[in-house]
Design an enzyme around this catalytic site. Sequence first.
Site, PDB file in Angstrom:
ATOM      1  N   LYS A  61     -77.482  29.931  45.835  1.00  0.00           N
ATOM      2  CA  LYS A  61     -76.118  29.602  45.437  1.00  0.00           C
ATOM      3  C   LYS A  61     -75.836  30.124  44.035  1.00  0.00           C
ATOM      4  O   LYS A  61     -76.729  30.256  43.207  1.00  0.00           O
ATOM      5  CB  LYS A  61     -75.921  28.080  45.462  1.00  0.00           C
ATOM      6  CG  LYS A  61     -75.800  27.482  46.863  1.00  0.00           C
ATOM      7  CD  LYS A  61     -75.474  26.008  46.759  1.00  0.00           C
ATOM      8  CE  LYS A  61     -75.231  25.394  48.118  1.00  0.00           C
ATOM      9  NZ  LYS A  61     -74.895  23.955  48.027  1.00  0.00           N
TER      10      LYS A  61
ATOM     11  N   HIS B 175     -79.831  22.926  58.590  1.00  0.00           N
ATOM     12  CA  HIS B 175     -80.153  22.219  57.350  1.00  0.00           C
ATOM     13  C   HIS B 175     -81.141  21.079  57.580  1.00  0.00           C
ATOM     14  O   HIS B 175     -81.796  20.629  56.633  1.00  0.00           O
ATOM     15  CB  HIS B 175     -78.869  21.683  56.709  1.00  0.00           C
ATOM     16  CG  HIS B 175     -78.826  21.876  55.222  1.00  0.00           C
ATOM     17  ND1 HIS B 175     -78.839  23.124  54.631  1.00  0.00           N
ATOM     18  CD2 HIS B 175     -78.794  20.989  54.192  1.00  0.00           C
ATOM     19  CE1 HIS B 175     -78.788  22.996  53.313  1.00  0.00           C
ATOM     20  NE2 HIS B 175     -78.765  21.706  53.031  1.00  0.00           N
TER      21      HIS B 175
ATOM     22  N   TYR C 215     -83.354  11.849  48.206  1.00  0.00           N
ATOM     23  CA  TYR C 215     -84.515  11.783  49.090  1.00  0.00           C
ATOM     24  C   TYR C 215     -85.388  10.568  48.791  1.00  0.00           C
ATOM     25  O   TYR C 215     -86.244  10.204  49.594  1.00  0.00           O
ATOM     26  CB  TYR C 215     -85.352  13.060  48.966  1.00  0.00           C
ATOM     27  CG  TYR C 215     -84.678  14.268  49.569  1.00  0.00           C
ATOM     28  CD1 TYR C 215     -84.549  14.399  50.940  1.00  0.00           C
ATOM     29  CD2 TYR C 215     -84.147  15.266  48.766  1.00  0.00           C
ATOM     30  CE1 TYR C 215     -83.926  15.495  51.500  1.00  0.00           C
ATOM     31  CE2 TYR C 215     -83.514  16.370  49.309  1.00  0.00           C
ATOM     32  CZ  TYR C 215     -83.406  16.478  50.679  1.00  0.00           C
ATOM     33  OH  TYR C 215     -82.770  17.573  51.231  1.00  0.00           O
TER      34      TYR C 215
END
Length: 401
Positions: A275, A346, A381
């Site tokens: 990105k 993903h 996470y």
Amino acid sequence: MVEGPLAPYFEPYAEYLADQGYSQVSYWKKTFLINEFSRWLDREGIAVEEITTAHEEAFLRDRAQHRCLKGGDRITLSGVTAWLREKGVIDGRATASVEISPVDLVLQEYRSYLHDERGLAAATIENYPGYVRRFLTDISGEGELHLASVHASQIADYIRRNAPQDRTFASAKHIVTALRSFFRFARYRDYIHTDLAAAVPSVAGWSMASIPRAMPADCVRVLLNASKEWRAPAGLRNRAILLLLARLGLRAGEVVRLELGDVDWGEGSLSVHGKGRTERPLPLPHDAGQAIAAYLEHGRPESASRRVFLRSRAPFDGLRSSSDVGQIVARAIRRAGIKPGLTGSHQLRHALAVDMLRQGLSLTDIGQMLRHRSPDATRRYAKVDLDALRKVALPWPGTMP
């Protein structure tokens, strides 16, 4: 034998089709259509350099009266004229005779603004105009587009109707972000005289509210083991893609953008274009390297494209977008007999992060591996690390219900 104004260009275009890897059947179908189009141009008295999109549509309508049109005829015809424009035979300005809607004119300028003045990534330049087009079409309908008359209530009403609760926060946020970007462009070009970007309402969403949707580890193993048996060219490609997603956590767009020069076989590394036009080398796992080498040697068709992963059918160009990778993953899941309820690419990236967390790696290490630009992207996470959460959980007050 081709008759008409396209006759001098038939052999060069036929060689181009052969270089693109089309089958013999496809080759004959396309060349037959070119012959018919050339004869029609001759009957209508149209020279090659005068061909426009309107002529293509007129030919297809005429052909439909005499024989049934096939699904690929329109694509084949546009491919011929695109090749002629690329070679300079047809003036690209010849399409100006075809009326372009006001919405298309504004979006063409908006795309140039995103590329030339904002320097945004290709995926962003591709996605933003789509959201804006739906908004402009909604407010203008069949009438003229008057950007100067757009007011805040129209924007709020559109967001209310098109970002409902059944949408995910991310997809609704994309609408809002694209519209704010467009109104900043419109103010910059003096199409509007008020700051409508500030009038775009925010979509309700809470940071860290979602839980990463990862494919279970046993399903990942089943998927990768099943891919070992895929020997066809498309299967070799798909296995290499799955390993890059599962072993390195690559995003779908990063897989699409991989080029042959990005693989350093001597160092055993892979240069990933992420990105924000960032580029970062990653160690190439042994099994992933083997899968890529097997695809390059036995599965990748001959092509002038420098992309690592190509389409499995002619024309043998690189994969077009992230959705192509998503479809490859979805088909691979069905082929392996897995039904996790998720089909996106993903989920393999999430699965890698969850597995690293359970092996005891820190969130900092995971963020570096996944190339996150913000610690918040990695911090979520922590919600799937149940062992660590048990240690800090407070006891339930009173008697359990």
